[in-house]
Structure formats: structure tokens, C-alpha cells
Write a protein that holds these residues in place. Structure first.
Motif, PDB file in Angstrom:
ATOM      1  N   GLY A   1       9.440  12.068  41.198  1.00 22.01           N
ATOM      2  CA  GLY A   1       8.486  12.621  40.221  1.00 22.01           C
ATOM      3  C   GLY A   1       7.444  13.476  40.909  1.00 22.01           C
ATOM      4  O   GLY A   1       6.260  13.192  40.825  1.00 22.01           O
TER       5      GLY A   1
ATOM      6  N   ASN B   1       4.472   8.175  31.587  1.00 23.51           N
ATOM      7  CA  ASN B   1       5.405   7.927  32.686  1.00 23.51           C
ATOM      8  C   ASN B   1       5.805   6.457  32.600  1.00 23.51           C
ATOM      9  O   ASN B   1       4.931   5.597  32.790  1.00 23.51           O
TER      10      ASN B   1
ATOM     11  N   TYR C   1       8.195  23.903  33.950  1.00 26.87           N
ATOM     12  CA  TYR C   1       8.610  22.550  33.563  1.00 26.87           C
ATOM     13  C   TYR C   1       9.277  22.546  32.189  1.00 26.87           C
ATOM     14  O   TYR C   1      10.200  21.776  31.938  1.00 26.87           O
TER      15      TYR C   1
ATOM     16  N   PHE D   1       6.709  15.042  33.010  1.00 29.14           N
ATOM     17  CA  PHE D   1       7.728  15.183  34.070  1.00 29.14           C
ATOM     18  C   PHE D   1       9.064  14.496  33.759  1.00 29.14           C
ATOM     19  O   PHE D   1      10.002  14.645  34.542  1.00 29.14           O
ATOM     20  N   PHE D   2       9.139  13.687  32.660  1.00 24.98           N
ATOM     21  CA  PHE D   2      10.229  12.710  32.604  1.00 24.98           C
ATOM     22  C   PHE D   2      11.049  12.679  31.326  1.00 24.98           C
ATOM     23  O   PHE D   2      10.569  13.005  30.252  1.00 24.98           O
TER      24      PHE D   2
ATOM     25  N   ARG E   1      14.725   6.274  34.464  1.00 28.82           N
ATOM     26  CA  ARG E   1      13.841   7.441  34.372  1.00 28.82           C
ATOM     27  C   ARG E   1      14.391   8.578  35.209  1.00 28.82           C
ATOM     28  O   ARG E   1      14.721   8.400  36.383  1.00 28.82           O
TER      29      ARG E   1
ATOM     30  N   SER F   1      13.445  12.577  36.382  1.00 28.48           N
ATOM     31  CA  SER F   1      12.401  13.609  36.407  1.00 28.48           C
ATOM     32  C   SER F   1      13.059  14.988  36.503  1.00 28.48           C
ATOM     33  O   SER F   1      14.052  15.159  37.201  1.00 28.48           O
TER      34      SER F   1
END
Ligand code: PLP
Length: 381
Positions: free
Chosen positions: A21, A161, A283, A311-312, A354, A356
Motif C-alpha cells: 500500500g 483501509n 490512482y 488505495f484499496f 486486500r 492495492s
């Protein structure tokens, strides 16, 4: 030559690790920082190298407050900002000053796994509160408040997150009301608030500091560069007094004063704004690429919500899948991710993972998802 390591990351050759991440090196603002440093050093001021004032450089706080007021869309006062060396250090400091070993704190289930590590360092008793697509479930919090008196509640209200969910405005209001009724602090980790792809989240929890129960933590790690080790805590006068009056600051002065001055120039010259816009566009593109590839290659029994920022992507597998085992298989095929159990306060979430999209470029994202999908299909079969 000895193998000298200079950054935290150490990814084996050939591996695509969606567990990372962090921003890709190509997204780090070398040119902007070169300009900012030249600008500030051009002032020939030896005080750049003196111990800093405890709360953080006043001119930097003015620049930061102006930047945040504009970006948040709600007023931020320079006097309500305390400068940190990032959210990790801010959290550690909040634990030191506002809790003691053995205290209970509340976190979201799931929560940021490295915050859980910091809470473990402080020997805190961590209780998880479930979330849904609108964030923290307030009824579940109310139930836990009948059993426990937490020192604080740690929440990641925007682009969470790992789950990417955002706490709705009505829940933010109820959460703040509960913190006043039950006398606990809200430690809001607003790390991804400014990294929006589509709709802006509701105003940050920092806009509720007037209640005296909120500390809002922010960082330049995700909007400029993690190596700067620079962040802030926005809070009201009572908590501010506690932060500023600590032994740490009396001995060492304000945190990271030199870097604060450099970033002050980055803000005043418009470089921070420019870089943030660049990051959001990058992103957004990477998030779309990851989501599209996952929809295309993964079996439909693996589900996820579209990220609106941050980010995820948080994958949910069928109940019987253990993503720790799945990761072992994945690593043998040169792809990896962070298993759900890392984000659980009680060893749960075993069927989640998870991913990223911050670290890899579009071709690697596509390649990584193809590798992962092969492993998942074999595993499910
Ligand atoms: C939720 C959350 N909080 C804090 C951090 C770390 O912040 P900093 O780099 O400012 O210590 C991260 C980085 O991944 C994060 O995701």
C-alpha cells in the motif's frame, strides 16, 4: 558490494505484490521537491536548522490550514493544527498521552493492520466494531458501549483501509454525539480523505473538533511523499494542550521542522496542489484498471465494492476460502496480497483479501490479476 537496503520495501524479483500500500516510485514528486527545497533554502535563513516550536512552525501551519480549508471545504484554523512526523507517529503519540496499558479502545473490524500493531505496542485491549457499506455500524457501537468504556475509538472514515468504504454523514453525526454522551475520544485517521476519484466524502471528522472529543490525523505520505515523514493532528484546545505540553516536545522541540519548511514552499508555490491532482488522476486510472481486470478474470463468487478513492480493493471470497492459504499458493505463482486476517482484531476475516492499486502500473495490474485469477480458480476447484 554488500546488499544495502535503503527503503522499507523489498519485493522479490518477478513478484507482483498487491499487498503493497505505497505509491510507485514513478509517482514520487522528485521535481516538485527539488523546486520547493531550492525555494526555501534560497532564503538563507539559519533558523531553518534550529529546534522547532513545539506545535509546529507557525507559517507552515498557516499554509497548511489554508490548503486544508480549501480542500476540505470547511474552515481549518492554524491554531488547531499540531505537526507530526506522519499518522503512525501521531497515533503512537495519541496512545502515549490519551491511554494507558490495559485500557480498552474500539476499532473498526476490519481496521488498518499496522495501527493494530501500534495499539499492541501500547498493550491496549482492542475491541472490534463491525462495518457495512456506510462504514461503522452505530447500533453495534452502542451495544459495545454498554459493556466497555473505551479510552478512544479509532476510525478511518473516508476510503477506509482495507475496505474502501466511507462513513456516511448521518453516522458521523451520531458517532460524534455518542462520543460526547459517553465521554470517549474519536481518533480519526483521515489519511485518504483528499484522494477522491469521484464524489467527495462528507466533511472530515476534523470539522467536529469543536466538541472537544475529536482528534483528526492527516499525512503528507499519501498526498506528497511518505519519505518526508510529515503529518498533522487537527484538534481543539484541550487535546492540543496535552500534545504540546509533553516531555517529548519539551526535550526535542517541534517535530520535523526542517521538512515542514520545505513542504511549506511546496504548498505556497502550488506544487502540492499540482501533485495531488496528478495523484488523483493516476490512482483513479489504476483503480479502474484493477477493478476491470478483477471483474474480467475472477470467478463471480469473489465480490468487491468499487473504490471511490484511497488505495484499496477489498475482496470477499466464499466462506470456506482461507486467504492465508491462498496467499501461499499465490506466492508460488509470483503474485501476492494482504490476507483479511491481518486486518482483524480477533483473528477473523479469513475469507477476505486486500489488494492495492497504488504501486503497480496498468500492464502489471493486468498481469498480476491474471496470475491471481489462475490461482483462485484452481483453489476453488
Ligand atoms: C489507514 C492508514 N493510516 C496510516 C497510514 C500511515 O501513515 P503515515 O505514513 O503518515 O505514518 C497508512 C498508510 O498506509 C494508512 O493506510
Amino acid at each position: 558490494m554488500p546488499d544495502v537496503q535503503i527503503t522499507q520495501l523489498n519485493i522479490p524479483e518477478g513478484m507482483i505484490n498487491f499487498g503493497v500500500g505505497q505509491p510507485a516510485p514513478s509517482l514520487l514528486p522528485l521535481e516538485a521537491m527539488r523546486k520547493a527545497v531550492a525555494h526555501r533554502m534560497g532564503h538563507d535563513d539559519p533558523l531553518l536548522l534550529a529546534y522547532g516550536v513545539e506545535q509546529g512552525n507557525g507559517y507552515f501551519r498557516i499554509a497548511l490550514a489554508e490548503f486544508l480549508s480549501e480542500k476540505y471545504g470547511t474552515p481549518v484554523q492554524p491554531n488547531d493544527l499540531f505537526i507530526t512526523t506522519g499518522i503512525s507517529q501521531g497515533l503512537d503519540f495519541v496512545c502515549t498521552l490519551f491511554s494507558k496499558a490495559g485500557d480498552t479502545i474500539f476499532v473498526e473490524e476490519p481496521s488498518y493492520f499496522l495501527a493494530l500493531r501500534i495499539f499492541a505496542d501500547h498493550r491496549l485491549n482492542v475491541v472490534g466494531i463491525p462495518i457495512d457499506e456506510e462504514g461503522l455500524i452505530i447500533e453495534a457501537l452502542e451495544e459495545k458501549l454498554l459493556e466497555h468504556k473505551p479510552a478512544f475509538l479509532y476510525t478511518i472514515p473516508a476510503f477506509h483501509n482495507p475496505s474502501a468504504v466511507t462513513l456516511s454523514e448521518s453516522r458521523r453525526e451520531r458517532l460524534v454525539q455518542l462520543s460526547q454522551q459517553h465521554n470517549f475520544l474519536i481518533v480519526a485517521d483521515e489519511v485518504y480523505h483528499l484522494l477522491t476519484f469521484a464524489d467527495a466524502p462528507p466533511p472530515p471528522l476534523g470539522s467536529y473538533i469543536g466538541t472537544g472529543t475529536v482528534l483528526s490525523l492527516g499525512t503528507f505520505a499519501k498526498i506528497l511523499a511518505p519519505g518526508l515523514r510529515l503529518g498533522w493532528i487537527q484538534t481543539g484546545p484541550t487535546s492540543m494542550q496535552r500534545l504540546v505540553d509533553s516531555g517529548l516536545l519539551e526535550s526535542g522541540g517541534g517535530l520535523n521542522p526542517f521538512t515542514s519548511d520545505m513542504v511549506r514552499s511546496a504548498i505556497e508555490l502550488g506544487l502540492q496542489e499540482e501533485h495531488l491532482n496528478y495523484l488523483k488522476a493516476s490512482y483513479r486510472q489504476r483503480a479502474t484498471a484493477l477493478s476491470t481486470a478483477l471483474h474480467q478474470h475472477l470467478p463471480p463468487s469473489v465480490t468487491f465494492a468499487e473504490p471511490g478513492g484511497g488505495f484499496f480493493i477489498w475482496l470477499r471470497f466464499p466462506e470456506e476460502v482461507d486467504t492465508m492459504e491462498l496467499r501461499e499458493e499465490a506466492r508460488r505463482h509470483n503474485v501476492s496480497f494482504e490476507p483479511g486476517i491481518s486486518f482483524s482484531s480477533h483473528q477473523g476475516l479469513r475469507n477476505y483479501a486486500r489488494l492495492s492499486f497504488a504501486y503497480y502500473d496498468l500492464p502489471e495490474i493486468e498481469e498480476g490479476v491474471q496470475r491471481l485469477a489462475d490461482v483462485v480458480k484452481k483453489h476453488l476447484a
